[in-house]
Design a protein around this motif. Structure first.
Motif, short mmCIF file in Angstrom:
data_model
loop_
_atom_site.label_atom_id
_atom_site.label_comp_id
_atom_site.label_asym_id
_atom_site.label_seq_id
_atom_site.Cartn_x
_atom_site.Cartn_y
_atom_site.Cartn_z
N ILE A 182 -4.87 25.87 -28.91
CA ILE A 182 -4.35 26.17 -27.57
C ILE A 182 -3.62 24.96 -27.00
N GLU A 183 -4.24 23.77 -27.11
CA GLU A 183 -3.61 22.57 -26.55
C GLU A 183 -2.38 22.14 -27.34
N ASN A 197 -0.21 24.09 -28.61
CA ASN A 197 0.89 25.02 -28.33
C ASN A 197 1.26 25.08 -26.85
N ILE A 198 0.70 24.17 -26.02
CA ILE A 198 1.06 24.17 -24.60
C ILE A 198 2.52 23.76 -24.44
N CYS A 204 5.66 20.68 -19.59
CA CYS A 204 5.90 20.90 -18.16
C CYS A 204 6.96 19.95 -17.63
N TYR A 247 5.54 27.65 -18.96
CA TYR A 247 4.39 26.75 -19.00
C TYR A 247 3.27 27.25 -18.08
N TYR A 291 1.54 30.39 -19.44
CA TYR A 291 0.68 30.06 -20.58
C TYR A 291 -0.65 29.47 -20.11
N ILE A 292 -0.58 28.53 -19.16
CA ILE A 292 -1.79 27.89 -18.65
C ILE A 292 -2.68 28.89 -17.94
#
Length: 207
Positions: free
Chosen positions: A147-148, A150-151, A154, A165, A168-169
Motif C-alpha cells: 500500500i505504501e 503504491n501511494i 502528493c 492521491y 487513494y489515501i
C-alpha cells in the motif's frame, strides 16, 4: 513549585468566593465591563486576589535559582585568557551534515581533542535502527508495504493528480489506521526514551 503554590491558593480563594456573585471586588460580578488592556486587567485581577494576604510579596517573584543569575550580562570581554584556561574547559560545538554535532575541546591552536556523534551512531543509540527493521518486517507480513509503495505523490501542482492521491489515501485510511494504531504506542514511547537518553549521553560526553 512557586507557581504551583500560587495556583493552589488562587483556587482556594476562588472556591471561597464562589457563592458571592454580587461581591463588588470580583471582576464582572457587579455588571462592570472587563477593563481593556493588559495593565488594567492585571489591576482588576489583583483586586480580586490580594497576594499579600496570601503570603506572597509579588506575583512576579522568581525562584531563587533564577534570581541568582539576574542582572549578570556577561560577555567574552569579562573573562581573561588566563582565567579561562585555569578555571574552565572550553568546548566549541557545531552541527554538521554527516554528524549530529562536532565538538572541539580546548584552546590549543595546534592540537585539540575532537568529539563527534555521527548520524549513524545517533540512530543506533536511539534504537530507531532496530525499531525500523522490526517495522519493515511487520509490513512485509501484511499488505501495508504494498500500500505504501503504491501511494501516489502528493507533491504536484495538478489538481487531478492531487485528487488521485487524496482518493487513494481515503480508500485505504482504515487499513493504515489499524496498522499505525494504539499498538504502536509502546514503540513510539521506546523511541522517545531512546532519543532522550541519546541527547543526555551526548551532552555529558561532548564536553
Amino acid at each position: 513549585m512557586y507557581k504551583a503554590k500560587i495556583l493552589q491558593k488562587i483556587k482556594s480563594v476562588a472556591e471561597a468566593h464562589k457563592n458571592k456573585a454580587n461581591d463588588e471586588s470580583f471582576v464582572g460580578s457587579s455588571g462592570k465591563k472587563l477593563a481593556k488592556g493588559y495593565t488594567a486587567q492585571l489591576e482588576q485581577f489583583r483586586k480580586v486576589f490580594d497576594f499579600k494576604k496570601l503570603g506572597f510579596r509579588s506575583l512576579n517573584k522568581k525562584p531563587k535559582e533564577d534570581a541568582i543569575i539576574d542582572h549578570h550580562n556577561l560577555t567574552l570581554e569579562d573573562f581573561s585568557y588566563e582565567e579561562i584556561t585555569a578555571n574552565y574547559r572550553s568546548a566549541f560545538v557545531d552541527p554538521g551534515r554527516k554528524a549530529v554535532f562536532t565538538a572541539a575541546i580546548g584552546l590549543e591552536t595546534e592540537r585539540h581533542e575532537i568529539r563527534r556523534c555521527s548520524t549513524k551512531e545517533y540512530y543506533h543509540m536511539t534504537g530507531s535502527t532496530r525499531i525500523n527493521t522490526e517495522l519493515e518486517r511487520k509490513k512485509a507480513n501484511c499488505t501495508i508495504k504494498d500500500i505504501e509503495s503504491n501511494i501516489p505523490s502528493c507533491k504536484t501542482g495538478s489538481p487531478e493528480h492531487y485528487k488521485i492521491y487524496t482518493t487513494y489515501i481515503l480508500q485505504l485510511l482504515g487499513t493504515l489506521f489499524s496498522f499505525y494504531g494504539s499498538d504502536m504506542g509502546e514503540t513510539r514511547f521506546r523511541l522517545y526514551q531512546g532519543q532522550q537518553a541519546c541527547c543526555r549521553y551526548n551532552v555529558e560526553h561532548a564536553c
